[in-house]
Design a protein around this motif. Structure first.
Motif, mmCIF file in Angstrom:
data_model
loop_
_atom_site.group_PDB
_atom_site.id
_atom_site.type_symbol
_atom_site.label_atom_id
_atom_site.label_comp_id
_atom_site.label_asym_id
_atom_site.label_seq_id
_atom_site.Cartn_x
_atom_site.Cartn_y
_atom_site.Cartn_z
ATOM 1 N N CYS A 185 34.141 41.639 45.287
ATOM 2 C CA CYS A 185 33.406 41.160 46.195
ATOM 3 C C CYS A 185 34.175 39.979 46.606
ATOM 4 O O CYS A 185 33.601 38.942 46.976
ATOM 5 C CB CYS A 185 32.039 40.675 45.824
ATOM 6 S SG CYS A 185 31.006 42.127 45.438
ATOM 7 N N SER A 186 35.499 40.072 46.965
ATOM 8 C CA SER A 186 36.197 38.878 47.394
ATOM 9 C C SER A 186 36.336 38.635 48.873
ATOM 10 O O SER A 186 36.751 37.654 49.051
ATOM 11 C CB SER A 186 37.621 39.306 46.963
ATOM 12 O OG SER A 186 38.341 40.379 47.537
ATOM 13 N N ASP A 187 35.829 39.655 49.586
ATOM 14 C CA ASP A 187 35.664 39.092 50.863
ATOM 15 C C ASP A 187 34.442 39.697 51.440
ATOM 16 O O ASP A 187 33.557 40.354 50.884
ATOM 17 C CB ASP A 187 36.999 39.790 51.895
ATOM 18 C CG ASP A 187 36.931 41.428 51.612
ATOM 19 O OD1 ASP A 187 36.111 42.101 50.832
ATOM 20 O OD2 ASP A 187 37.569 42.151 52.612
ATOM 21 N N ILE A 214 42.370 42.512 40.900
ATOM 22 C CA ILE A 214 41.428 42.698 42.163
ATOM 23 C C ILE A 214 40.394 42.137 41.681
ATOM 24 O O ILE A 214 39.474 42.526 40.773
ATOM 25 C CB ILE A 214 41.326 44.323 42.601
ATOM 26 C CG1 ILE A 214 42.575 44.617 42.918
ATOM 27 C CG2 ILE A 214 40.482 44.235 43.776
ATOM 28 C CD1 ILE A 214 42.620 46.205 43.239
ATOM 29 N N LYS A 215 39.831 41.160 42.568
ATOM 30 C CA LYS A 215 38.261 40.251 42.443
ATOM 31 C C LYS A 215 37.304 41.388 43.117
ATOM 32 O O LYS A 215 37.344 41.491 44.338
ATOM 33 C CB LYS A 215 38.495 39.043 42.735
ATOM 34 C CG LYS A 215 39.417 38.331 42.131
ATOM 35 C CD LYS A 215 39.534 36.879 42.481
ATOM 36 C CE LYS A 215 40.737 36.085 41.776
ATOM 37 N NZ LYS A 215 40.740 34.663 42.283
ATOM 38 N N GLN A 269 33.658 43.548 51.173
ATOM 39 C CA GLN A 269 33.264 44.182 49.719
ATOM 40 C C GLN A 269 31.881 43.694 49.390
ATOM 41 O O GLN A 269 31.070 44.549 48.628
ATOM 42 C CB GLN A 269 34.216 43.709 48.859
ATOM 43 C CG GLN A 269 35.601 44.630 48.997
ATOM 44 C CD GLN A 269 36.680 44.061 48.005
ATOM 45 O OE1 GLN A 269 36.661 43.112 47.289
ATOM 46 N NE2 GLN A 269 37.857 45.004 47.970
ATOM 47 N N GLY A 270 31.728 42.235 49.659
ATOM 48 C CA GLY A 270 30.595 41.868 49.148
ATOM 49 C C GLY A 270 29.100 42.394 50.002
ATOM 50 O O GLY A 270 28.160 42.570 49.241
#
Length: 119
Positions: free
Chosen positions: A21-23, A18-19, A26-27
């Motif tokens: 701040c990937s969308d 899971i990255k 989340q960011g």
């Protein structure tokens, strides 16, 4: 050492990490937390410079430092507002539409009467 190499290769092959701040949602949450913390800190520094500037050593011009602190707080407020909008916009994008809202019910059929306060 061999087990850590194997686990790293296994993780690299699965590519299911899971990255952060990937969308947008989340960011925006990350930026909202950061900017809220920045608002509190710069408010504290600005009030400290306004009421008791002698406690902070090494500041040549108290008024310039105070305006810089409150200016930074304004930027954090702007960032916080944009982050809240980003969270709202992402939530609207991910909302699922109901096919037939008139007939939508969470439960259908006979509902047992146990636990009712109207017994």
């Amino acid at each position: 050492m061999i087990t850590s190499d194997r686990s790293f290769k296994k993780l690299a092959k699965t590519n299911q990490s899971i990255k952060m701040c990937s969308d947008l949602g989340q960011g925006s949450r990350c930026c909202a937390i950061y900017s809220f913390t920045g608002i509190l800190f710069t408010l504290y520094v600005g009030v400290l410079l306004s009421k008791q500037p002698f406690l902070l050593s090494g500041i040549d011009n108290d008024d310039d430092a105070k305006s810089s602190a409150f200016g930074a707080m304004g930027m954090f407020i702007l960032t916080f507002g944009l982050s809240i909008y980003g969270i709202y916009h992402d939530a609207q994008q991910k909302r699922e539409e109901i096919d037939n809202p008139e007939n939508y019910q969470l439960n259908s059929g006979n509902v047992p009467a146990y636990g009712s306060r109207f017994d």
